[in-house]
Design a protein around this motif. Structure first.
Motif, short mmCIF file in Angstrom:
data_model
loop_
_atom_site.label_atom_id
_atom_site.label_comp_id
_atom_site.label_asym_id
_atom_site.label_seq_id
_atom_site.Cartn_x
_atom_site.Cartn_y
_atom_site.Cartn_z
N MET A 214 0.84 -1.21 0.00
CA MET A 214 0.00 0.00 0.00
C MET A 214 0.87 1.25 0.00
N THR A 215 0.38 2.30 -0.67
CA THR A 215 1.14 3.54 -0.69
C THR A 215 0.86 4.36 0.56
N GLY A 216 -0.27 4.09 1.25
CA GLY A 216 -0.54 4.69 2.54
C GLY A 216 -0.82 6.18 2.53
N TRP B 23 -3.95 13.89 5.44
CA TRP B 23 -3.24 14.53 4.32
C TRP B 23 -4.25 14.89 3.21
N LEU B 24 -5.18 13.99 2.92
CA LEU B 24 -6.14 14.26 1.85
C LEU B 24 -7.05 15.43 2.24
N ALA B 25 -7.39 15.54 3.52
CA ALA B 25 -8.23 16.67 3.96
C ALA B 25 -7.46 17.99 3.86
N LEU C 3 -11.96 6.45 -9.48
CA LEU C 3 -10.86 5.51 -9.21
C LEU C 3 -9.90 6.12 -8.18
N GLY C 4 -9.53 5.34 -7.17
CA GLY C 4 -8.61 5.86 -6.14
C GLY C 4 -9.26 7.04 -5.43
N CYS C 5 -10.48 6.80 -4.91
CA CYS C 5 -11.33 7.90 -4.42
C CYS C 5 -10.84 8.53 -3.13
N GLY C 6 -9.94 7.83 -2.39
CA GLY C 6 -9.50 8.38 -1.11
C GLY C 6 -10.70 8.65 -0.22
N ASP D 133 -11.53 2.25 -4.07
CA ASP D 133 -10.19 2.38 -3.49
C ASP D 133 -9.82 1.02 -2.92
N TYR D 134 -8.52 0.77 -2.73
CA TYR D 134 -8.16 -0.52 -2.11
C TYR D 134 -7.99 -0.39 -0.61
N ASP D 135 -8.06 0.83 -0.09
CA ASP D 135 -7.78 1.05 1.32
C ASP D 135 -9.12 1.15 2.08
N LEU E 297 -9.74 1.80 5.12
CA LEU E 297 -9.83 2.93 6.06
C LEU E 297 -10.24 4.19 5.31
N LEU E 298 -9.72 4.36 4.08
CA LEU E 298 -10.11 5.54 3.29
C LEU E 298 -11.55 5.43 2.82
N LEU E 299 -11.99 4.23 2.49
CA LEU E 299 -13.40 4.09 2.09
C LEU E 299 -14.32 4.43 3.27
N ASP F 48 -8.43 -3.68 -5.70
CA ASP F 48 -7.04 -3.35 -6.06
C ASP F 48 -7.02 -3.06 -7.56
N LEU F 49 -6.91 -1.80 -7.90
CA LEU F 49 -6.98 -1.40 -9.31
C LEU F 49 -5.75 -1.85 -10.09
N ALA F 50 -4.65 -2.12 -9.39
CA ALA F 50 -3.46 -2.62 -10.10
C ALA F 50 -3.80 -3.96 -10.76
N ARG F 51 -4.64 -4.74 -10.06
CA ARG F 51 -4.97 -6.07 -10.57
C ARG F 51 -6.25 -6.03 -11.41
N ALA G 30 -11.09 10.39 -11.84
CA ALA G 30 -10.07 10.14 -10.81
C ALA G 30 -9.43 11.49 -10.50
N ALA G 31 -8.93 11.63 -9.28
CA ALA G 31 -8.19 12.84 -8.91
C ALA G 31 -6.90 12.40 -8.24
N ALA G 32 -5.80 13.01 -8.64
CA ALA G 32 -4.49 12.75 -8.02
C ALA G 32 -4.19 11.27 -7.96
N ASP H 10 -0.58 9.57 -11.62
CA ASP H 10 0.89 9.60 -11.55
C ASP H 10 1.45 8.44 -10.72
N LEU H 11 0.55 7.70 -10.03
CA LEU H 11 1.01 6.56 -9.21
C LEU H 11 1.23 5.30 -10.04
N VAL H 12 0.66 5.27 -11.24
CA VAL H 12 0.57 4.00 -11.97
C VAL H 12 1.70 3.87 -12.99
N GLY I 276 2.91 0.26 -6.37
CA GLY I 276 1.96 -0.87 -6.37
C GLY I 276 1.50 -1.27 -7.76
N PHE I 277 1.95 -0.53 -8.78
CA PHE I 277 1.52 -0.80 -10.16
C PHE I 277 2.72 -1.09 -11.06
N GLY I 278 3.91 -1.28 -10.48
CA GLY I 278 5.15 -1.32 -11.28
C GLY I 278 5.77 0.08 -11.23
C1 LIG Z 1 -3.22 10.78 -3.86
S1 LIG Z 1 -4.53 9.82 -3.30
C2 LIG Z 1 -5.91 10.66 -4.04
C3 LIG Z 1 -7.21 10.41 -3.32
C4 LIG Z 1 -8.42 11.18 -3.86
N1 LIG Z 1 -8.69 10.86 -5.23
C5 LIG Z 1 -8.26 12.67 -3.67
O1 LIG Z 1 -8.20 13.39 -4.67
O2 LIG Z 1 -8.19 13.12 -2.51
C6 LIG Z 1 -4.41 8.31 -4.26
C7 LIG Z 1 -5.48 7.29 -3.94
O3 LIG Z 1 -5.29 6.12 -4.74
C8 LIG Z 1 -5.54 4.98 -3.94
N2 LIG Z 1 -4.82 3.83 -4.51
C9 LIG Z 1 -3.49 3.69 -4.64
N3 LIG Z 1 -3.20 2.48 -5.16
C10 LIG Z 1 -4.39 1.85 -5.38
C11 LIG Z 1 -4.76 0.57 -5.90
N4 LIG Z 1 -3.84 -0.31 -6.29
N5 LIG Z 1 -6.07 0.28 -6.00
C12 LIG Z 1 -7.01 1.17 -5.60
N6 LIG Z 1 -6.73 2.39 -5.08
C13 LIG Z 1 -5.43 2.72 -4.97
C14 LIG Z 1 -5.01 5.37 -2.56
O4 LIG Z 1 -5.53 4.55 -1.53
C15 LIG Z 1 -5.47 6.83 -2.48
O5 LIG Z 1 -6.77 6.93 -1.97
#
Ligand SMILES: C[S@@+](CC[C@H](N)C(=O)[O-])C[C@H]1O[C@@H](n2cnc3c(N)ncnc32)[C@H](O)[C@@H]1O
Length: 281
Positions: A1-3, A8-10, A48-51, A73-75, A77-79, A117-120, A135-137, A140-142, A193-195
């Protein structure tokens, strides 16, 4: 997990909401207003990745009256944080069971929460019914290879905001700025988490892949502009950047600490992003 923490999101949410490009946002809202008018139904969005739900809070009040959202989201706690934050934000909670139904500014939102897990499993999510994938922010993780998979499976409009573009400007300048930014970019390209992450290259990869598949792609810049009225955010941003740079080992501890001390009292900070609207032909 990127954690990513809900705290931080707030902290970043007000700067995120200010930064979003309004022209692109209006275009996606118009497109969804057309869907609602012609098909007489709730518009459907998947985030996607709703935080903790910031993207929904930025968009929902500009969208048609009846909306169906799937927050992914895969987390867990964030959901859970998203559900709590959305309940606090709503004018009225109409139903709070597996899904959540809210009223906000006379819009009715039915919200589903999905731990994936969106990577999978990105192909599975993109097969769900949707008028817009958003998706927001996130992008760049993927990894580039994941972006290719994503673009291959995408069948509907994509609206994504706040993908880091690699540019930063802190004022007043500091002698370590460019070395810190270079090291931060190296960290951006580590595996989240995505390569190996595409980091600031994500937008150009998406533009290339979506254009090749016949999407009409529009980009707009959406920089954060932050000053000392958001001191806690500046502190968190500088601390996070310094921690990422330390992980790379590219600068010594003294250099990182001196930069961090100066940045805590920075007067202004700009961090560049791209927003993308891509519509299938
Ligand atoms: C920078 S945060 C952005 C959160 C939200 N979209 C926002 O704008 O506040 C990235 C989000 O992607 C989620 N994330 C990262 N890797 C993921 C994965 N493999 N599957 C699903 N969600 C993932 C994280 O848990 C986190 O909520």
């Amino acid at each position: 997990m990127t954690g990513f923490s809900a705290q931080w999101l707030a902290l970043r949410e007000p700067a995120d909401h200010r930064a979003r490009d309004r022209t692109l946002q209006n275009k996606v809202c118009e497109q969804l207003a057309n869907v609602a008018r012609t098909e007489q139904r709730a518009v459907r969005l998947i985030d996607l990745g709703c935080g903790s739900g910031s993207n929904l809070r930025a968009l929902a009040t500009s969208l048609p009256e009846q909306q169906h959202w799937t927050l992914v989201d895969y987390d867990p706690l964030l959901l859970a944080a998203a559900r709590a934050a959305l309940i606090a934000w709503a004018d009225e909670v109409i139903n709070d069971s597996t899904s959540l139904t809210l009223r906000k500014n006379n819009k009715i939102l039915e919200i589903e929460f999905s731990q994936v897990d969106l990577a999978r499993d990105i192909e599975r999510v993109l097969a769900w019914p949707a008028d817009v994938i958003t998706a927001a922010a996130f992008f760049d993780l993927v990894a580039e290879s994941w972006l290719v998979r994503f673009c291959q499976a995408l069948r509907t409009t994509l609206y994504t905001v706040l993908t880091y573009d690699g540019s930063e400007q802190w004022l007043p300048p500091h002698s370590a700025d460019s070395a810190m930014l270079k090291a931060f970019h190296a960290h951006q390209k580590t595996d989240k988490g995505f390569g190996v992450a595409a980091g600031p290259d994500a937008t150009s990869v998406m533009q290339r892949e979506l254009t090749a598949r016949g999407f009409q792609v529009t980009l707009a810049s959406s920089p954060w502009k932050i000053d000392q009225t958001e001191a806690a955010f500046i502190h968190a941003l500088a601390t996070g950047s310094a921690a990422a740079v330390r992980e790379t080992g590219l600068l010594n501890e003294l250099e990182v600490n001196q930069w961090l001390t100066a940045r805590m009292s920075a007067q202004h900070c700009m961090v560049g992003h791209w927003d993308i609207l891509a519509t299938p032909n």
